[in-house]
Design a protein around this motif. Structure first.
Motif, PDB file in Angstrom:
ATOM      1  N   PRO A  77       0.844  -1.176  -0.189  1.00 33.00           N
ATOM      2  CA  PRO A  77      -0.043   0.101  -0.169  1.00 33.00           C
ATOM      3  C   PRO A  77       0.641   1.274   0.063  1.00 33.00           C
ATOM      4  O   PRO A  77       0.427   2.378  -0.338  1.00 33.00           O
ATOM      5  N   VAL A  78       2.124   1.288   0.444  1.00 33.24           N
ATOM      6  CA  VAL A  78       2.658   2.562   0.795  1.00 33.24           C
ATOM      7  C   VAL A  78       3.195   3.368  -0.605  1.00 33.24           C
ATOM      8  O   VAL A  78       3.021   4.718  -0.573  1.00 33.24           O
ATOM      9  N   PRO A  79       3.588   2.537  -1.612  1.00 29.70           N
ATOM     10  CA  PRO A  79       4.255   3.221  -2.856  1.00 29.70           C
ATOM     11  C   PRO A  79       3.092   4.322  -3.546  1.00 29.70           C
ATOM     12  O   PRO A  79       3.206   5.315  -3.798  1.00 29.70           O
ATOM     13  N   ALA A  80       1.709   3.662  -3.450  1.00 33.88           N
ATOM     14  CA  ALA A  80       0.658   4.333  -4.179  1.00 33.88           C
ATOM     15  C   ALA A  80       0.438   5.621  -3.419  1.00 33.88           C
ATOM     16  O   ALA A  80      -0.237   6.667  -3.824  1.00 33.88           O
ATOM     17  N   LEU A  81       0.432   5.509  -2.008  1.00 34.58           N
ATOM     18  CA  LEU A  81       0.257   6.579  -1.184  1.00 34.58           C
ATOM     19  C   LEU A  81       1.437   7.542  -1.087  1.00 34.58           C
ATOM     20  O   LEU A  81       1.269   8.823  -0.937  1.00 34.58           O
TER      21      LEU A  81
END
Length: 491
Positions: A404-408
């Motif tokens: 989830p982190v890269p897209a955020l």
């Protein structure tokens, strides 16, 4: 008492507007790249209206995950029916054609959304998604299957660009981070749904056609749902469609919020005095560092092996002697959903960089365990159990950060004038890396063995940890100006 409370509320709102205006003026004076210094922040009581439209957009995320995962359990069965059971290269093309097409779709998605609007682009996107699902379900030869996967790939590539864009533009500021995580959660739910859909295969091998055909349903619902969903107020405002923007704001936040949100949109629009950057600007000294970080995030995400697990875990479990291989893969999908739910609650407490480092560390340790389970003779009696445990731990680790982190993180580290193009470039890296893994994984495993391949994935995870520690800045609790300065200290 009521009159005093009303005056106090008015004073607070006046101060808030003054602070917004001050930040905008400060941003203009700095000449920097500043985005959304006066973000939409309607009262919490209005968020209930936003959630249904976020849910409609997340049908695109479900389709993203479903098309990625549907080939996992179905590959062996469709390979026999289409006459490619002994052809690992052709099986790789069935998997990876979707991914190559998604790279094209991710590039075009942003351009379509800017030209036609977010909701209309969703509706146009439903066309290749529906046709692709139908063709893969009725395919009588591998050529038809590949054409269907090609169309479906274009569709999910477009959704990969516009789902997070639409959600971020209609979400209230105070829950934008949480709703941003919902996109990844529904991708995981789509993957899980595809794995669960494969459970009847052992009793009915021809069911693989039904698995592909099921994707038609959310595609139709997406097109219909977007007919009744409001367009992004930001896009409408940028297009000069003021009355339509006001109507959209009224639908999303309530009519009483229209004046305030329109004021904020006008203020935010004054936050940057620089024109939109061109493609060449992405490779300039000013932006290359931040752009390379964005591309590297997705490179490490993919070459750490996640989609090898998503596409081929059933085959790996079968080789390890697991009787219920499809059920084991469904367990893996469930752990992905569970981990993503946990990650959404940790994102603003633990920080992005911290989660990334811990996630890749856990993935590397899990891959090492999997590699050893296939090579150490002492572990041979437990290879089946270790294959499932190691894969579940790997996916849990992935879903807590690397997923989830890269897209955020990308919208936070990219300045407004390069955001659209930089996100497109990063997503292209995602899909190209994904394509290479999908195409060559089986062939490389046939040549070198699964243990060696998993060991390489573990090494990539270690490199990722070192890269994140040295190059990724923590964005939790930091203004966009601070982030930009940390990544581009010379500007």
């Amino acid at each position: 008492m009521g009159a005093e409370l009303a005056r106090a509320r008015d004073n607070v709102e006046t101060v808030a507007r003054s602070l917004i205006k001050f930040r905008s003026v400060k941003a203009q004076a700095s000449g920097g790249d500043v985005e959304d210094l006066a973000p939409i922040n309607p009262h919490e009581t209005s968020t209930g209206t936003v959630l249904p439209f976020v849910g409609v957009a997340c049908l695109g995320a479900i389709l993203f995950g479903y098309h990625l995962g549907v080939v996992n359990g179905a590959l062996d069965y469709l390979s026999k029916d289409l006459g490619i059971a002994q052809n690992a290269v052709m099986q790789g093309w069935v998997v990876s054609t979707l991914l190559a097409a998604a790279a094209v779709g991710s590039f075009t998605g942003g351009a379509l959304a800017d030209k036609f609007g977010r909701t209309r682009t969703f509706q146009l996107d439903a066309i290749p998604l529906i046709i692709g699902a139908v063709l893969t379900a009725i395919a009588q030869n591998v050529q038809t299957m590949i054409i269907g996967r090609l169309l479906a790939g274009i569709g999910i590539g477009i959704t990969s660009a516009i789902v997070p864009l639409y959600i971020s533009e209609i979400s209230p500021t105070d829950i934008r981070g949480a709703l941003g995580s919902v996109n990844q959660l529904f991708i995981c739910i789509g993957i899980l749904a595809a794995l669960v859909a494969g459970l009847p295969l052992s009793r009915s091998p021809v069911w693989w056609r039904g698995m592909f055909g099921l994707a038609v349903i959310p595609s139709i619902l997406l097109a219909l749902g977007m007919t009744y969903s409001p367009e992004s107020p930001r896009w409408l405002f940028q297009q000069g469609k003021i009355s339509e923007a006001e109507k959209s704001i009224g639908t999303l936040y309530g009519k009483e919020r229209v004046p305030e949100v329109m004021y904020e949109l006008r203020t935010a629009g004054q936050g940057s005095t620089e024109p939109e950057a061109g493609w060449i600007d992405l490779f300039s000294k000013r932006y290359w560092k931040v752009v390379s970080v964005g591309a590297a995030l997705f490179f490490f995400q993919q070459f750490a092996g996640i989609n090898a697990v998503v596409y081929y875990s059933t085959a790996v479990f079968r080789s390890a002697g697991i009787a219920s291989d499809v059920a084991a893969s469904a367990l893996v999908g469930a752990s992905n959903v569970f981990g993503t739910v946990i990650a959404s609650s940790l994102m603003d407490r633990q920080g992005r960089k911290s989660l990334l480092i811990r996630s890749f560390s856990g993935m590397g340790a899990s891959m090492l365990l999997l590699s050893l389970s296939f090579t150490w003779k002492v572990l041979a009696p437990y290879s089946g159990i270790l294959a499932v445990v190691g894969t579940v731990l790997y996916v849990l680790s992935f879903s807590l950060g690397a997923g989830p982190v890269p897209a955020l993180l990308l919208p936070e580290i990219f300045a407004s004038r390069i955001r659209a193009k930089a996100v497109a470039l990063s997503l292209c890296m995602h899909w190209i890396s994904n394509f290479v893994i999908g195409l060559y994984f089986l062939s490389v495993v046939d040549r070198f063995g699964i243990s060696v391949v998993y060991l390489v994935f573990a090494a990539v995870c270690l490199l990722a940890v070192l890269f994140m520690a040295g190059n990724v800045v923590e964005t939790k609790g930091r203004s966009l100006e601070e982030i930009e300065l940390a990544l581009n200290p010379t500007t």
